[in-house]
Scaffold this motif. Structure first.
Motif, mmCIF file in Angstrom:
data_model
loop_
_atom_site.group_PDB
_atom_site.id
_atom_site.type_symbol
_atom_site.label_atom_id
_atom_site.label_comp_id
_atom_site.label_asym_id
_atom_site.label_seq_id
_atom_site.Cartn_x
_atom_site.Cartn_y
_atom_site.Cartn_z
ATOM 1 N N PHE B 48 44.472 41.703 38.914
ATOM 2 C CA PHE B 48 43.774 40.857 39.875
ATOM 3 C C PHE B 48 44.761 40.279 40.894
ATOM 4 O O PHE B 48 44.517 40.309 42.101
ATOM 5 C CB PHE B 48 43.036 39.733 39.141
ATOM 6 C CG PHE B 48 42.381 38.751 40.076
ATOM 7 C CD1 PHE B 48 41.209 39.077 40.734
ATOM 8 C CD2 PHE B 48 42.950 37.505 40.322
ATOM 9 C CE1 PHE B 48 40.617 38.189 41.612
ATOM 10 C CE2 PHE B 48 42.371 36.605 41.191
ATOM 11 C CZ PHE B 48 41.198 36.954 41.843
ATOM 12 N N MET B 49 45.900 39.766 40.402
ATOM 13 C CA MET B 49 46.877 39.186 41.319
ATOM 14 C C MET B 49 47.419 40.252 42.272
ATOM 15 O O MET B 49 47.681 39.985 43.444
ATOM 16 C CB MET B 49 48.030 38.534 40.550
ATOM 17 C CG MET B 49 47.636 37.356 39.696
ATOM 18 S SD MET B 49 46.652 36.110 40.545
ATOM 19 C CE MET B 49 47.906 35.079 41.278
ATOM 20 N N GLY B 54 47.988 42.407 47.448
ATOM 21 C CA GLY B 54 47.842 43.621 48.248
ATOM 22 C C GLY B 54 46.969 43.381 49.459
ATOM 23 O O GLY B 54 47.236 43.887 50.552
ATOM 24 N N LEU B 55 45.926 42.569 49.274
ATOM 25 C CA LEU B 55 45.040 42.242 50.389
ATOM 26 C C LEU B 55 45.831 41.566 51.512
ATOM 27 O O LEU B 55 45.651 41.884 52.701
ATOM 28 C CB LEU B 55 43.931 41.316 49.889
ATOM 29 C CG LEU B 55 42.694 41.228 50.766
ATOM 30 C CD1 LEU B 55 41.965 42.555 50.747
ATOM 31 C CD2 LEU B 55 41.779 40.121 50.274
ATOM 32 N N HIS B 84 51.782 36.799 50.206
ATOM 33 C CA HIS B 84 52.091 38.128 49.678
ATOM 34 C C HIS B 84 53.333 38.068 48.792
ATOM 35 O O HIS B 84 53.334 38.559 47.667
ATOM 36 C CB HIS B 84 52.299 39.100 50.840
ATOM 37 C CG HIS B 84 52.811 40.449 50.433
ATOM 38 N ND1 HIS B 84 52.024 41.361 49.763
ATOM 39 C CD2 HIS B 84 54.023 41.037 50.578
ATOM 40 C CE1 HIS B 84 52.732 42.455 49.521
ATOM 41 N NE2 HIS B 84 53.959 42.281 50.001
ATOM 42 N N GLY B 85 54.387 37.410 49.298
ATOM 43 C CA GLY B 85 55.636 37.352 48.545
ATOM 44 C C GLY B 85 55.488 36.591 47.245
ATOM 45 O O GLY B 85 55.898 37.063 46.183
ATOM 46 N N ILE B 86 54.900 35.407 47.311
ATOM 47 C CA ILE B 86 54.815 34.579 46.108
ATOM 48 C C ILE B 86 53.977 35.264 45.038
ATOM 49 O O ILE B 86 54.362 35.331 43.863
ATOM 50 C CB ILE B 86 54.235 33.195 46.464
ATOM 51 C CG1 ILE B 86 55.283 32.392 47.236
ATOM 52 C CG2 ILE B 86 53.807 32.446 45.207
ATOM 53 C CD1 ILE B 86 54.774 31.080 47.784
ATOM 54 N N ILE B 87 52.832 35.814 45.452
ATOM 55 C CA ILE B 87 51.967 36.437 44.445
ATOM 56 C C ILE B 87 52.619 37.683 43.871
ATOM 57 O O ILE B 87 52.651 37.889 42.656
ATOM 58 C CB ILE B 87 50.591 36.740 45.055
ATOM 59 C CG1 ILE B 87 49.860 35.418 45.267
ATOM 60 C CG2 ILE B 87 49.793 37.671 44.162
ATOM 61 C CD1 ILE B 87 48.488 35.562 45.808
#
Ligand SMILES: [Cu+2]
Lengths: 117, 544
Positions: B48-49, B54-55, B84-87
């Motif tokens: 999910f993350m 990716g989104l 994007h980076g943190i996730i």
């Protein structure tokens, strides 16, 4: 693997815990008391020395490291060694920062080396 | 489905009872202490993350199709690359292999019933979920714009976005990896089956062990650093901001003391996966087993003394820079040992190219490119030119996506029959593997070129001469997206319609292949017999 003998653990008398507890309390009182006396550059040194002693007491008695196996002690020592890595390499930057238009090479480090000694 | 195949020494007599159908209902999953089920909980969470992260990447690549930016305000663009980076770093790549495959496989591979602390294991997942929810909540309620590195003084005193909330989310998640690492270390020390000596352990175990050491030794530092950042942001205690008496480079030292080793938290477990894939699909014992095993430990240790290469152009002392540069070159040695040993394993192997092997081969090529471009960045002089450009972006995506994500996909495919008891459709899987490889290169190779030509990273706009390369990169991202999406569909499809796998569909060695698929809750119904690792002698051509 037969290490059931290791798991029995050492039973520490309540007296020891109480003694350590009072030693820690005394350390706290001492830190507070020393804070009222100006020792100049020794202010931080004394405060950290007391803190270090207290930390050792906690690790040795409250965390049972005094009675632990060699492997546990290696784990603890690793933690401190890694902390030392972080501090040493960070200081390798902080102690040698110098702004020069034309860097003069390694000789620029001499004053810093003497500061360390 | 399990006892039908000969060779399932441990096939349960009351056939068909396994960890998946031993109990039913949402509670049986949310309160489970079975390492295999916890692995699946993580699998769903990190997938999910990955979709969320990716989104964000999709939106960014769409935005960058035009030099002036096609979609977003610059402030919003900053929030998207930060998200994007943190996730992707904290909530996908760090937990991906250890928490899913590691949880599922480590106890089975060493012949244990479970990890050493099963309840702590479940707690780790809940801690991860709490951190993820806080972070996602902060992102939804406005986001954060500091970049994933949270550099002060911008993050501590100036940013108007939700820095504190996201930092708390990351802080909490850190404890999940500390607890998981601790669990794995104790498990590997104490729970090995009789006969499973250190040098009989699968290389995936060695890699997981080294990773766990890094997680336990490094993660507390970043946690403390985040606390200090919070103290400065909320109470204005002077630690990192010169305006209040701090040193901004101190933050970078402490942050990278963890975050460079974290790169190896992300890449070592995939390296362990690749060792397993290469040996299984070459039907050969891995070449130089003890060197591959020890290189994992060497990487874990050296990774802690190289962090200053992130700070060559920050005002860090050039003398410290020289030291960090030399040390950074050293970490290439154990990485190269692995690459050469995998290549040597292929030599005279009985190689077949099922989808997991395609991913493993992709890993070797792409990680090599990612690693070698890292040497450009470890060199003081070239780093001055390349730092802060898309060259860096391309470099770490070759390592993190071309390396870690591709090996993760390979591992998921390889052990999918073991995890679910079902085979995935091989043709679709090969197609997807090729799409991922092509899409990945099309996305990130142009970024090496743009970076070399001087296009800075983290800008919402760029000079028009870079448009062709940016459009190529965005086109590649869409191919890559399709390549990720196909496995998502057919793996879910295979849960119901896939052919029963049998205990050992690949003819691979290792304890996990001696038990039923899916394994029974206890893993081993009879005590496992441990033999030499990767004992492929005399089984040449056993695959079909
Ligand atoms: Cu690094």
């Amino acid at each position: 693997m037969s290490e059931h003998s290791e798991h029995t653990g050492h039973v520490v008398p309540v007296r020891t815990y109480l003694l350590v507890f009072f030693a820690l309390m005394a350390g706290t009182a001492l830190t507070t008391a020393v804070a009222y006396i100006d020792l100049g550059r020794w202010n931080t040194v004394v405060a950290l020395a007391i803190a270090f002693t207290k930390m050792c007491l906690v690790i040795l008695f409250f965390m049972h490291v005094k009675y632990a196996t060699g492997l546990t002690r290696v784990v603890i020592l690793c933690g401190f060694f890694w902390l030392a890595i972080m501090i040493t390499l960070t200081l390798s930057d902080e102690l040698t920062r110098v702004w020069e238009i034309n860097p003069s090479g390694w000789s620029a480090l001499l004053p810093f080396a003497s500061r360390l000694l | 489905m399990s006892t039908a195949t000969a060779g399932a020494h441990d096939g349960p007599p009351e056939s068909g009872v396994n960890y998946l159908n031993a109990s039913y209902g949402i509670k049986s999953w949310l309160l489970t202490t079975d390492h295999k089920r916890i692995g699946l909980l993580y699998l769903v969470s990190v997938t999910f993350m990955f979709l969320v992260g990716g989104l964000a990447a999709v939106v960014m690549r769409l935005h960058l199709v035009e030099p002036q930016g096609a979609l977003l305000e610059p402030e919003t663009y900053n929030k998207f690359f930060t998200m994007h980076g943190i996730i992707m770093v904290f909530f996908f790549t760090i937990p991906a292999v250890p928490a899913t495959l590691g949880n599922f496989l480590i106890p089975i591979m060493i012949g244990a019933r479970d990890v050493a602390f099963p309840k702590l294991n479940l707690l780790s997942w809940y801690v991860f979920i709490v951190g993820a929810i806080i972070t996602l909540g902060a992102i939804l309620s406005g986001g954060v714009d500091t970049g994933w590195t949270f550099y002060p003084p911008y993050s501590s005193l100036y940013s108007q976005s939700h820095v504190a909330a996201v930092a708390i989310g990351v802080f909490i998640t850190g404890f999940s990896s500390i607890l998981t690492g601790l669990n794995f270390i104790v498990t590997i020390h104490k729970m090995r089956a009789p006969g499973m000596t250190w040098f009989r352990m699968p290389l995936f175990i060695w890699a997981s062990y080294a990773t766990s050491l890094i997680a336990v030794l490094g993660t507390p530092v970043v946690a403390i650093t985040i606390v200090l950042l919070g103290l400065e942001r909320l109470l204005h205690v002077g630690i990192f901001d010169p305006a209040v008496g701090g040193d901004p480079l101190l933050f970078q030292h402490m942050f990278w003391f963890y975050s460079h080793p974290a790169v190896y938290i992300m890449i070592l477990p995939p390296m362990g996966v690749v060792s397993e894939l290469i040996t299984a699909f070459s039907r050969k014992r891995v070449f130089g087993y003890s060197f591959v095993a020890m290189s994992s430990l060497a990487i874990a240790v050296i990774s802690f003394v190289v962090w200053g290469h992130h700070m060559f152009v920050t005002g860090q002392s050039i003398y410290a820079g020289l030291v960090f540069s030399v040390l950074s070159f050293m970490v290439a040695i154990p990485s190269a040992i692995k690459i050469f040993n995998w290549t040597a394993t292929l030599y005279k192997g009985s190689i077949s190219y099922e989808a997991p092997m395609l991913y493993a081969m992709g890993f070797i090529g792409l990680f090599t490119m990612g690693g070698l471009t890292g040497l450009f960045l470890a060199a003081l002089a070239t780093d001055v030119h390349l730092n802060g450009t898309y060259f860096i972006v391309a470099h770490f995506h070759y390592v993190m996506v071309g390396g870690a994500v591709i090996a993760y996909l390979g591992g998921i495919h390889f052990w999918w029959p073991k995890i679910t008891g079902r085979l995935y459709p091989e043709r679709w899987a090969r197609l997807a593997a090729l799409l991922v490889f092509v899409g990945f290169n099309l996305t990130f190779f142009p970024q090496f070129l743009m970076g070399y030509m001087g296009m800075p990273r983290r800008y919402a706009v760029y000079p028009a001469e870079f448009q062709v390369l940016n459009v190529l990169s965005s086109a590649g991202a869409s191919v890559l997206g399709v390549g990720y999406f196909i496995p998502l569909i057919y793996l879910i499809w295979s849960l119901r319609y896939g052919k029963p796998a049998g205990p050992n569909p690949w003819g691979a060695k290792g304890l996990e292949w001696t038990i039923a698929s899916p394994p029974p809750t206890e893993n081993f119904l009879t005590p496992p017999v441990v033999e030499e690792a990767y004992n492929y002698s005399g089984t040449g051509g056993s695959h079909d």
